[in-house]
Design a protein around this motif. Sequence first.
Motif, PDB file in Angstrom:
ATOM      1  N   ASP A  15       0.838  -1.203   0.000  1.00 12.71           N
ATOM      2  CA  ASP A  15       0.000   0.000   0.000  1.00 12.71           C
ATOM      3  C   ASP A  15       0.876   1.257   0.000  1.00 12.71           C
ATOM      4  OD1 ASP A  15      -1.922   1.989   0.380  1.00 12.71           O
ATOM      5  OD2 ASP A  15      -2.994   0.852   1.912  1.00 12.71           O
ATOM      6  N   THR A  16       0.625   2.132  -0.947  1.00 14.03           N
ATOM      7  CA  THR A  16       1.429   3.351  -1.088  1.00 14.03           C
ATOM      8  C   THR A  16       1.299   4.290   0.106  1.00 14.03           C
ATOM      9  OG1 THR A  16      -0.351   4.353  -2.375  1.00 14.03           O
ATOM     10  CG2 THR A  16       1.456   3.341  -3.613  1.00 14.03           C
ATOM     11  N   THR A  17       0.249   4.154   0.915  1.00 12.93           N
ATOM     12  CA  THR A  17       0.142   5.021   2.097  1.00 12.93           C
ATOM     13  C   THR A  17       1.251   4.729   3.111  1.00 12.93           C
ATOM     14  OG1 THR A  17      -1.440   3.543   3.189  1.00 12.93           O
ATOM     15  CG2 THR A  17      -2.349   5.357   1.870  1.00 12.93           C
ATOM     16  N   LEU A  18       1.880   3.559   3.017  1.00 10.97           N
ATOM     17  CA  LEU A  18       3.003   3.257   3.912  1.00 10.97           C
ATOM     18  C   LEU A  18       4.197   4.168   3.648  1.00 10.97           C
ATOM     19  CD1 LEU A  18       2.903  -0.647   3.927  1.00 10.97           C
ATOM     20  CD2 LEU A  18       2.098   0.919   5.710  1.00 10.97           C
ATOM     21  N   GLN A  23       9.322   4.706   9.056  1.00 13.57           N
ATOM     22  CA  GLN A  23       9.570   3.281   9.232  1.00 13.57           C
ATOM     23  C   GLN A  23       8.247   2.545   9.275  1.00 13.57           C
ATOM     24  OE1 GLN A  23      11.748   3.000  12.893  1.00 13.57           O
ATOM     25  NE2 GLN A  23       9.966   3.321  14.169  1.00 13.57           N
ATOM     26  N   VAL A  24       8.258   1.318   8.828  1.00 15.80           N
ATOM     27  CA  VAL A  24       7.089   0.443   8.899  1.00 15.80           C
ATOM     28  C   VAL A  24       7.543  -0.871   9.516  1.00 15.80           C
ATOM     29  CG1 VAL A  24       5.880   1.505   6.964  1.00 15.80           C
ATOM     30  CG2 VAL A  24       7.391  -0.409   6.530  1.00 15.80           C
ATOM     31  N   TRP A  25       6.597  -1.594  10.075  1.00 14.25           N
ATOM     32  CA  TRP A  25       6.887  -2.887  10.687  1.00 14.25           C
ATOM     33  C   TRP A  25       6.187  -3.976   9.898  1.00 14.25           C
ATOM     34  CZ3 TRP A  25      10.201  -3.643  14.725  1.00 14.25           C
ATOM     35  CH2 TRP A  25      10.676  -2.495  15.349  1.00 14.25           C
ATOM     36  N   ALA A  26       6.887  -5.049   9.667  1.00 16.73           N
ATOM     37  CA  ALA A  26       6.332  -6.184   8.937  1.00 16.73           C
ATOM     38  C   ALA A  26       6.665  -7.455   9.701  1.00 16.73           C
ATOM     39  CB  ALA A  26       6.918  -6.246   7.528  1.00 16.73           C
ATOM     40  N   GLY A  27       5.897  -8.491   9.485  1.00 12.31           N
ATOM     41  CA  GLY A  27       6.170  -9.747  10.164  1.00 12.31           C
ATOM     42  C   GLY A  27       5.117 -10.786   9.856  1.00 12.31           C
ATOM     43  N   ALA A  28       5.131 -11.845  10.645  1.00 11.80           N
ATOM     44  CA  ALA A  28       4.227 -12.968  10.409  1.00 11.80           C
ATOM     45  C   ALA A  28       3.154 -13.090  11.476  1.00 11.80           C
ATOM     46  CB  ALA A  28       5.041 -14.257  10.320  1.00 11.80           C
ATOM     47  N   GLY A  29       2.813 -12.000  12.132  1.00 10.08           N
ATOM     48  CA  GLY A  29       1.688 -12.013  13.054  1.00 10.08           C
ATOM     49  C   GLY A  29       2.006 -12.222  14.520  1.00 10.08           C
ATOM     50  N   PHE A  35       9.845  -7.112  11.978  1.00  8.10           N
ATOM     51  CA  PHE A  35      11.081  -6.402  11.664  1.00  8.10           C
ATOM     52  C   PHE A  35      10.746  -5.014  11.141  1.00  8.10           C
ATOM     53  CE2 PHE A  35       9.945  -8.550   7.736  1.00  8.10           C
ATOM     54  CZ  PHE A  35      10.282  -7.661   6.721  1.00  8.10           C
ATOM     55  N   ARG A  36      11.628  -4.081  11.453  1.00  6.38           N
ATOM     56  CA  ARG A  36      11.453  -2.689  11.031  1.00  6.38           C
ATOM     57  C   ARG A  36      12.104  -2.498   9.675  1.00  6.38           C
ATOM     58  NH1 ARG A  36      13.903   1.260  15.121  1.00  6.38           N
ATOM     59  NH2 ARG A  36      15.750   0.230  14.341  1.00  6.38           N
ATOM     60  N   THR A  37      11.434  -1.764   8.818  1.00  5.04           N
ATOM     61  CA  THR A  37      11.960  -1.493   7.485  1.00  5.04           C
ATOM     62  C   THR A  37      11.395  -0.159   7.006  1.00  5.04           C
ATOM     63  OG1 THR A  37      12.282  -2.487   5.296  1.00  5.04           O
ATOM     64  CG2 THR A  37      10.123  -2.802   6.303  1.00  5.04           C
ATOM     65  N   THR A  38      11.638   0.162   5.770  1.00  2.20           N
ATOM     66  CA  THR A  38      11.046   1.353   5.165  1.00  2.20           C
ATOM     67  C   THR A  38      10.140   0.901   4.027  1.00  2.20           C
ATOM     68  OG1 THR A  38      12.784   1.630   3.508  1.00  2.20           O
ATOM     69  CG2 THR A  38      13.122   2.732   5.646  1.00  2.20           C
ATOM     70  N   PHE A  39       9.316   1.796   3.564  1.00  2.00           N
ATOM     71  CA  PHE A  39       8.439   1.489   2.433  1.00  2.00           C
ATOM     72  C   PHE A  39       9.260   1.013   1.239  1.00  2.00           C
ATOM     73  CE2 PHE A  39       6.642   3.077  -1.572  1.00  2.00           C
ATOM     74  CZ  PHE A  39       5.479   2.335  -1.617  1.00  2.00           C
ATOM     75  N   GLU A  40      10.308   1.772   0.913  1.00  2.00           N
ATOM     76  CA  GLU A  40      11.137   1.429  -0.247  1.00  2.00           C
ATOM     77  C   GLU A  40      11.790   0.066  -0.092  1.00  2.00           C
ATOM     78  OE1 GLU A  40      11.403   4.328   1.481  1.00  2.00           O
ATOM     79  OE2 GLU A  40      10.541   5.745   0.041  1.00  2.00           O
ATOM     80  N   GLU A  41      12.309  -0.213   1.106  1.00  3.25           N
ATOM     81  CA  GLU A  41      12.939  -1.515   1.350  1.00  3.25           C
ATOM     82  C   GLU A  41      11.912  -2.640   1.261  1.00  3.25           C
ATOM     83  OE1 GLU A  41      16.674  -0.573   4.309  1.00  3.25           O
ATOM     84  OE2 GLU A  41      14.692  -0.833   5.193  1.00  3.25           O
ATOM     85  N   LEU A  42      10.704  -2.395   1.772  1.00  9.33           N
ATOM     86  CA  LEU A  42       9.669  -3.427   1.737  1.00  9.33           C
ATOM     87  C   LEU A  42       9.293  -3.771   0.300  1.00  9.33           C
ATOM     88  CD1 LEU A  42       7.876  -5.231   3.471  1.00  9.33           C
ATOM     89  CD2 LEU A  42       6.177  -3.383   3.488  1.00  9.33           C
ATOM     90  N   VAL A  53      -4.123   0.895  -2.095  1.00  9.91           N
ATOM     91  CA  VAL A  53      -5.042  -0.183  -1.738  1.00  9.91           C
ATOM     92  C   VAL A  53      -6.392   0.367  -1.287  1.00  9.91           C
ATOM     93  CG1 VAL A  53      -5.431  -2.116  -0.165  1.00  9.91           C
ATOM     94  CG2 VAL A  53      -3.173  -1.759  -1.162  1.00  9.91           C
ATOM     95  N   GLY A  54      -6.387   1.332  -0.387  1.00  6.53           N
ATOM     96  CA  GLY A  54      -7.638   1.897   0.112  1.00  6.53           C
ATOM     97  C   GLY A  54      -7.669   3.395  -0.102  1.00  6.53           C
ATOM     98  N   SER A  55      -8.738   3.871  -0.691  1.00  3.87           N
ATOM     99  CA  SER A  55      -8.830   5.308  -0.932  1.00  3.87           C
ATOM    100  C   SER A  55     -10.059   5.866  -0.279  1.00  3.87           C
ATOM    101  CB  SER A  55      -8.908   5.605  -2.423  1.00  3.87           C
ATOM    102  OG  SER A  55      -7.838   5.021  -3.111  1.00  3.87           O
TER     103      SER A  55
END
Length: 55
Positions: A15-18, A23-29, A35-42, A53-55
């Motif tokens: 989602d481009t709003t990220l 920083q953003v966080w991603a993981g398996a729940g 793990f911490r990352t950036t939008f570009e890295e993700l 995704v949502g407007s």
Amino acid sequence: MAPIGHPVPLRTLVDTTLADYLQVWAGAGLPHTMFRTTFEELVTLTGGEAVAVGS
């Protein structure tokens, strides 16, 4: 579902709003799988497609 580490490539939408966040966080729940990352890295890590995704 984790955004990376799949045995076969999966179509991934990021989602481009990220991009609004430094920083953003991603993981398996679970807290210990985050793990911490950036939008570009993700986008790069997942081979994902940046979409609104949502407007």
